[in-house]
Scaffold this motif. Structure first.
Motif, short mmCIF file in Angstrom:
data_model
loop_
_atom_site.label_atom_id
_atom_site.label_comp_id
_atom_site.label_asym_id
_atom_site.label_seq_id
_atom_site.Cartn_x
_atom_site.Cartn_y
_atom_site.Cartn_z
N SER A 100 -7.40 -1.02 -0.27
CA SER A 100 -7.33 -1.43 -1.67
C SER A 100 -8.48 -0.81 -2.44
O SER A 100 -9.64 -0.98 -2.09
N ASN A 149 -9.50 -1.72 -5.31
CA ASN A 149 -10.28 -2.79 -5.92
C ASN A 149 -11.23 -3.43 -4.91
O ASN A 149 -12.39 -3.69 -5.20
N ALA A 191 -9.69 -9.32 -5.83
CA ALA A 191 -9.98 -8.38 -4.76
C ALA A 191 -11.38 -7.78 -4.90
O ALA A 191 -12.07 -7.55 -3.90
N ASN A 200 -6.07 -8.07 -8.68
CA ASN A 200 -7.01 -6.95 -8.62
C ASN A 200 -8.45 -7.40 -8.86
O ASN A 200 -9.39 -6.87 -8.27
N PHE A 237 0.87 -1.17 0.00
CA PHE A 237 0.00 0.00 0.00
C PHE A 237 0.91 1.22 0.00
O PHE A 237 1.83 1.33 0.83
N THR A 259 -4.38 -7.30 -0.96
CA THR A 259 -5.40 -6.58 -1.72
C THR A 259 -6.80 -7.06 -1.42
O THR A 259 -7.76 -6.30 -1.54
N ASP A 314 0.69 -10.37 -2.48
CA ASP A 314 -0.09 -9.24 -3.00
C ASP A 314 -1.58 -9.56 -2.99
O ASP A 314 -2.42 -8.71 -2.70
#
Length: 363
Positions: A282, A284, A223, A220, A165, A276, A272
């Protein structure tokens, strides 16, 4: 643009170093250009300063340049984080790239090609490039390093990714990432890692950029799914299942592209993904959270300064997987909800009614 005097309390002054660089093994990468003035680009620029490098940051937005120049803060993308007076920022790309010995490309995935072409025109020959964007190009289905290979042919390339982050990196909190270059470029990866590491920003060198990039793109999308689940009121069991099965999707796609499954178990994959999928920091995850609570995608995206990469990745990742014949059921469900108007309840039912298989199988 500015280049101010040395701040005696700043660990990495922005005076151009002479002779060997800090750390010795990073010699030859004393001058760092960071291209992209978003939150992550600004945090990486701070890290380069802390590593003792001579830094120049390029930001497209005039308001970002002015805020950093006059008030020593990226008020648009990284508010609340003070920046040292030696922090050099400019919107003039040739100025930023002129003396660079390594360039970090930190722009959203769908703008990477255009920016890389501009950097190529301004950058001295032979200077290596580190790709810090996460995603797959929509028009071509190419990974980010493949896009840069086309836009900047012949450049030594590496990719940087991991559980980060920007606010925490900027705050100098302990962080670990992966920097991978292609097999045969191991020395380059190790030298770049040495040049940019700090006591709190630990870079592990690797030789599987494909695995690293796939992890960064697919996480992503997963997430968003985790955010949707939390928005619907589901708890930790559901999130753990989505993370674990999402990891299996990342491994299948990475392997199909020639990457190593082992890479996906590391910082740029599992690390990761876990980060996320587990925090409202996040973009996402928070986007998915809003969807799960009944908000529309249009409303959630309206007025955002920062890009929600998973929205685009939901299409690019599944397009690529379909082309390769790889099943990504969670990513397909996110695509159906975000882009095809499928009701969330229907998408969840579809996932829960998939045929049962062996856990280590292909589905």
């Amino acid at each position: 643009m500015t280049k101010r005097g040395v701040d005696s309390e700043n660990r990495g002054s922005n005076d151009r170093p002479e002779g060997d660089s800090v750390g010795g093994s990073g010699a030859g990468f004393d001058s760092v250009a960071v291209v992209g003035g978003g939150a992550w680009g600004t945090a990486l620029a701070l890290t380069a300063l802390r590593a003792g490098r001579y830094l120049r940051l390029w930001a497209r937005e005039p308001e970002v340049v002015e805020a950093i120049d006059r008030r020593h803060e990226n008020e648009v993308f990284l508010p609340g984080v003070p920046l040292p007076e030696v922090f050099f920022v400019s919107s003039d790309l040739p100025t930023v790239c002129a003396d660079a010995e390594v360039v970090l490309l930190v722009v959203p995935s769908q703008f990477l090609r255009a920016v890389a072409e501009q950097v190529e025109a301004a950058l001295p020959a032979g200077v290596p490039v580190i790709v810090c964007a996460k995603g797959i190009e929509r028009e071509t289905g190419l990974l980010m390093t493949q896009v840069v290979e086309q836009a900047m042919p012949g450049r030594p390339l590496a990719v940087l990714s991991g559980p980060t982050f920007a606010t925490e990196v900027a705050a100098d909190q302990p962080t670990a990432v992966t920097l991978a270059a292609a097999e045969g470029e191991g020395a380059l990866a190790a030298r770049l890692a040495a040049a940019l590491s700090t006591p709190t920003f630990r870079i592990y060198a690797g030789q599987d950029p494909v695995g690293v990039e796939v992890g960064g793109a697919v996480k992503n999308v997963i997430a968003i799914a985790c955010g949707i689940a939390q928005g619907l009121g589901f708890g930790s069991n559901t999130r753990a299942a989505l993370i674990t099965r999402g990891l299996a999707e990342i491994k299948r796609l990475a392997e199909a592209l020639g990457g190593a499954r082992e890479t996906v178990s590391g910082l740029a994959g599992l690390g990761d993904l876990t980060l996320t999928c587990s925090s409202e920091q996040s973009r996402n995850f928070s986007f998915g959270l809003g969807l799960g609570r009944g908000e529309t995608a249009e409303a959630l995206l309206a007025g955002r300064q920062a890009v929600v990469e998973g929205v685009i990745n939901a299409v690019t990742v599944t397009d690529l997987a379909r082309k390769l014949g790889v099943e990504l059921p969670i990513c397909e469900a996110v695509r159906a909800v975000v882009h095809e108007g499928q009701p969330i309840a229907e998408a969840m039912t579809g996932l829960l009614h998939r045929p049962l298989t062996r856990e280590l199988g292909t589905s």
